[in-house]
Design a protein around this motif. Structure first.
Motif, PDB file in Angstrom:
ATOM      1  N   GLU A  56      93.827  15.692  27.894  1.00 15.32           N
ATOM      2  CA  GLU A  56      93.991  16.969  27.205  1.00 15.32           C
ATOM      3  C   GLU A  56      94.969  16.810  26.053  1.00 15.32           C
ATOM      4  OE1 GLU A  56      92.712  20.110  27.560  1.00 15.32           O
ATOM      5  OE2 GLU A  56      91.252  19.474  29.079  1.00 15.32           O
ATOM      6  N   ASN A  57      94.794  17.664  25.030  1.00 13.51           N
ATOM      7  CA  ASN A  57      95.642  17.610  23.845  1.00 13.51           C
ATOM      8  C   ASN A  57      96.691  18.707  23.787  1.00 13.51           C
ATOM      9  OD1 ASN A  57      93.129  16.074  23.113  1.00 13.51           O
ATOM     10  ND2 ASN A  57      94.236  15.803  21.188  1.00 13.51           N
ATOM     11  N   TYR A  58      96.392  19.838  24.402  1.00 13.62           N
ATOM     12  CA  TYR A  58      97.239  21.015  24.230  1.00 13.62           C
ATOM     13  C   TYR A  58      97.749  21.511  25.582  1.00 13.62           C
ATOM     14  CZ  TYR A  58      94.563  20.696  19.933  1.00 13.62           C
ATOM     15  OH  TYR A  58      93.961  20.238  18.794  1.00 13.62           O
ATOM     16  N   LEU A  59      99.046  21.773  25.655  1.00  9.81           N
ATOM     17  CA  LEU A  59      99.679  22.055  26.934  1.00  9.81           C
ATOM     18  C   LEU A  59      99.162  23.320  27.604  1.00  9.81           C
ATOM     19  CD1 LEU A  59     103.379  21.018  26.306  1.00  9.81           C
ATOM     20  CD2 LEU A  59     101.873  20.155  28.069  1.00  9.81           C
ATOM     21  N   GLN A  60      99.084  24.428  26.866  1.00  8.81           N
ATOM     22  CA  GLN A  60      98.689  25.673  27.513  1.00  8.81           C
ATOM     23  C   GLN A  60      97.261  25.597  28.026  1.00  8.81           C
ATOM     24  OE1 GLN A  60     100.685  28.291  28.405  1.00  8.81           O
ATOM     25  NE2 GLN A  60      98.836  28.714  29.605  1.00  8.81           N
ATOM     26  N   GLU A  61      96.374  25.038  27.197  1.00  9.49           N
ATOM     27  CA  GLU A  61      94.979  24.879  27.619  1.00  9.49           C
ATOM     28  C   GLU A  61      94.906  23.979  28.854  1.00  9.49           C
ATOM     29  OE1 GLU A  61      90.825  22.812  26.073  1.00  9.49           O
ATOM     30  OE2 GLU A  61      92.434  23.179  24.626  1.00  9.49           O
ATOM     31  N   ALA A  62      95.667  22.910  28.833  1.00 12.43           N
ATOM     32  CA  ALA A  62      95.663  21.986  29.972  1.00 12.43           C
ATOM     33  C   ALA A  62      96.217  22.665  31.224  1.00 12.43           C
ATOM     34  CB  ALA A  62      96.491  20.749  29.642  1.00 12.43           C
ATOM     35  N   ARG A  63      97.285  23.442  31.080  1.00 11.71           N
ATOM     36  CA  ARG A  63      97.881  24.105  32.236  1.00 11.71           C
ATOM     37  C   ARG A  63      96.856  25.008  32.935  1.00 11.71           C
ATOM     38  NH1 ARG A  63     103.156  25.373  33.341  1.00 11.71           N
ATOM     39  NH2 ARG A  63     103.809  25.154  31.169  1.00 11.71           N
ATOM     40  N   ASP A  64      96.116  25.776  32.150  1.00 12.03           N
ATOM     41  CA  ASP A  64      95.117  26.680  32.729  1.00 12.03           C
ATOM     42  C   ASP A  64      94.080  25.895  33.536  1.00 12.03           C
ATOM     43  OD1 ASP A  64      96.462  28.733  31.489  1.00 12.03           O
ATOM     44  OD2 ASP A  64      95.046  28.895  29.810  1.00 12.03           O
ATOM     45  N   LYS A  65      93.649  24.771  32.986  1.00 15.08           N
ATOM     46  CA  LYS A  65      92.639  23.959  33.667  1.00 15.08           C
ATOM     47  C   LYS A  65      93.201  23.311  34.930  1.00 15.08           C
ATOM     48  CE  LYS A  65      90.163  22.910  29.378  1.00 15.08           C
ATOM     49  NZ  LYS A  65      89.875  21.882  28.361  1.00 15.08           N
ATOM     50  N   ILE A  66      94.403  22.774  34.828  1.00 13.20           N
ATOM     51  CA  ILE A  66      94.985  22.070  35.967  1.00 13.20           C
ATOM     52  C   ILE A  66      95.288  23.037  37.104  1.00 13.20           C
ATOM     53  CG2 ILE A  66      96.964  20.681  36.717  1.00 13.20           C
ATOM     54  CD1 ILE A  66      97.000  19.490  33.843  1.00 13.20           C
ATOM     55  N   VAL A  67      95.764  24.234  36.765  1.00 13.72           N
ATOM     56  CA  VAL A  67      96.041  25.229  37.806  1.00 13.72           C
ATOM     57  C   VAL A  67      94.754  25.584  38.548  1.00 13.72           C
ATOM     58  CG1 VAL A  67      96.673  27.646  38.176  1.00 13.72           C
ATOM     59  CG2 VAL A  67      98.117  26.181  36.750  1.00 13.72           C
ATOM     60  N   THR A  68      93.654  25.719  37.794  1.00 14.75           N
ATOM     61  CA  THR A  68      92.394  26.119  38.408  1.00 14.75           C
ATOM     62  C   THR A  68      91.696  24.959  39.115  1.00 14.75           C
ATOM     63  OG1 THR A  68      92.089  27.808  36.706  1.00 14.75           O
ATOM     64  CG2 THR A  68      90.149  27.192  37.982  1.00 14.75           C
ATOM     65  N   LEU A  69      91.622  23.815  38.433  1.00 16.28           N
ATOM     66  CA  LEU A  69      90.861  22.686  38.968  1.00 16.28           C
ATOM     67  C   LEU A  69      91.682  21.816  39.905  1.00 16.28           C
ATOM     68  CD1 LEU A  69      89.026  21.720  35.658  1.00 16.28           C
ATOM     69  CD2 LEU A  69      88.043  22.913  37.628  1.00 16.28           C
TER      70      LEU A  69
END
Length: 227
Positions: A56-69
């Motif tokens: 991932e390149n962007y922290l907020q986008e990555a955080r949302d994905k990691i929390v869910t997945l």
């Protein structure tokens, strides 16, 4: 078979062919599926097809994905990182690819210390001196490595680069070769094991594998073009 599974199969086959061509062990090469701007359903399709490492390149986008997945897969940060975002980066990612300055390394070390962990990182090298790209100059990589290696809560695993883009992948080969040779020199001089070389993207990852890449960052060839 869905398109993502098909694409993954083709990318893996290309990696295997590149390994055979130069006599490398396929187990040395890991595919980082770059999933920036890719929605979670499509990432789930990739996971279902056996992909277990995402970039991932962007922290907020990555955080949302990691929390869910969740942590069923490994997550790498492959984009530029601002020093002020060191703490969430350490919380989220197994490997940070783009450490290019001592100030950032110090912030990551402090964040990792607060979590009582050791953070794996790569040093990003800007071999072509492109002003639009981050990375330490090759001639300064030795000093940065020496300084970062002294930080107790960071572990330097190797080097990363983003060379200039060329339509012909063969034109990129000298940059990949130069990074490998730089890694070999730094390894010999420092005595540090530096096993990882993060290099190669959708258009040139086969050449990168031939030149020693251990981590190839592939997005478009897996998920298609993104707007």
């Amino acid at each position: 078979m869905n398109s993502i599974a098909r694409n993954l199969e083709e990318v893996r086959a290309t990696i295997a062919a590149a390994c055979r061509k130069v006599g490398r062990d396929l187990a040395e090469v890991h595919l980082v599926a770059v999933s920036k701007t890719v929605d979670q359903d499509r990432i789930r399709e990739a996971i279902a097809a056996g992909q277990d490492l995402f970039g991932e390149n962007y922290l907020q986008e990555a955080r949302d994905k990691i929390v869910t997945l969740g942590r069923q897969v490994s997550w790498h940060l492959v984009g530029h990182l601002q020093t002020k975002k060191a703490k969430p980066a350490v919380e989220l990612f197994d490997l940070i690819h783009a450490v290019d300055r001592l100030k950032l390394a110090g912030a990551l070390d402090a964040a990792a210390a607060a979590l009582n962990q050791v953070q794996d990182v790569l040093i990003q090298v800007n071999q072509a001196g492109e002003e639009t790209k981050s990375g330490v100059a090759p001639e300064a990589a030795r000093d940065l490595l020496k300084e970062v290696a002294q930080l107790p809560h960071l572990r330097v695993m190797g080097l990363m680069t983003m060379p200039p883009w060329f339509a012909d992948p063969e034109a990129v080969r000298p940059y990949f070769k130069a990074l490998r040779e730089l890694r070999d020199r730094l390894q010999d001089e420092s005595g540090l094991p530096l096993p990882e070389l993060s290099m190669g993207m959708s258009g040139d990852f086969a050449v990168a594998v031939e030149e020693g890449a251990t981590l190839v960052r592939v997005g478009t060839a897996i998920f298609g073009h993104r707007g």
